[in-house]
Design an enzyme around this catalytic site. Structure first.
Site, PDB file in Angstrom:
ATOM      1  N   SER A  13     -28.885  27.850  17.898  1.00  0.00           N
ATOM      2  CA  SER A  13     -29.339  27.129  17.182  1.00  0.00           C
ATOM      3  C   SER A  13     -28.178  26.486  16.426  1.00  0.00           C
ATOM      4  CB  SER A  13     -30.237  27.808  16.144  1.00  0.00           C
ATOM      5  OG  SER A  13     -30.170  27.164  14.879  1.00  0.00           O
ATOM      6  N   GLY A 184     -33.593  27.171   7.386  1.00  0.00           N
ATOM      7  CA  GLY A 184     -32.909  26.023   7.454  1.00  0.00           C
ATOM      8  C   GLY A 184     -31.384  26.094   6.752  1.00  0.00           C
ATOM      9  N   ASP A 186     -29.964  23.904   5.254  1.00  0.00           N
ATOM     10  CA  ASP A 186     -30.049  23.064   4.091  1.00  0.00           C
ATOM     11  C   ASP A 186     -30.576  23.619   2.944  1.00  0.00           C
ATOM     12  OD1 ASP A 186     -32.581  22.855   5.459  1.00  0.00           O
ATOM     13  OD2 ASP A 186     -32.725  20.798   5.296  1.00  0.00           O
TER      14      ASP A 186
END
Length: 197
Positions: A13, A184, A186
């Site tokens: 990932s 995530g 972010d």
């Protein structure tokens, strides 16, 4: 009371790679303990019906650009691997083997493998390339290749993947601060806020 960040991730990932470049310093700054939880993202996808954003061409193109923006913001190197997507079953078992047998070298193994995939663009689906990367970092590649076949290694990766699914993880990276989930790379600002609360 000290706080902990559980970091559920998969080497394949790219967003996990970016989170990995930021989490150790974030945890140092907040006095938190970072706990690496290697899981098999393919197993999570299978159990949850999710799929890589790369499976949707327009979303995949956007994701590559967006990840490059974050790499620039973080000031870290990143090259989207030309061999993506990567079957990470053996790589994740390898990490678990290091975690179980050489815990003092685990963070180094994570760093070296992420670097090979997301900076150097190595085809980590090729066992010979994997062995070369490990040997260059001073790991006994042959011993690790033997250890990935151990039942305890396979069972540990499977158990962490199943635990992730039970805790509603649907992708990588996913962080937990207590029972609060953040999906995530972010969302690290929210992780920082949760550690400060």
């Amino acid at each position: 009371m000290s706080k902990t960040v559980e970091f559920f991730f998969d080497l394949g990932s790219p967003a996990s790679y970016l989170a990995h470049t930021q989490l150790p310093e974030l945890c140092r700054e907040t006095g938190a303990t970072l706990v690496y939880r290697p899981m098999l993202l393919g197993g999570v996808f299978q159990a949850t019906g999710n799929a890589s954003p790369a499976m949707i061409p327009a979303k995949g193109r956007y994701m590559i650009r967006d990840l490059a923006r974050f790499a620039e913001r973080y000031g870290v190197p990143m090259r989207f691997n030309p061999h993506f997507p990567i079957n990470t079953l053996m790589l994740m078992r390898l990490l678990v083997a290091v975690q179980l047998h050489q815990p003092e070298r685990f963070a180094e193994a994570v760093r070296v493998l992420f670097q090979a995939i997301w900076v150097d663009g190595v085809n980590m689906g090729d066992p010979a390339k994997v062995a070369g990367v490990l040997a260059a970092a001073g790991f006994d590649a042959a011993a690790l290749q033997a250890q990935i076949a151990e039942p305890q290694v396979k069972d540990a990766l499977k158990a962490t993947t199943e635990e992730a699914v039970k805790r509603d993880v649907f992708g990588a990276p996913t962080c937990f601060v207590g029972e609060e989930m953040f999906f995530g790379q972010d969302r690290l600002d929210f992780v920082r806020e949760a550690l400060g609360s």
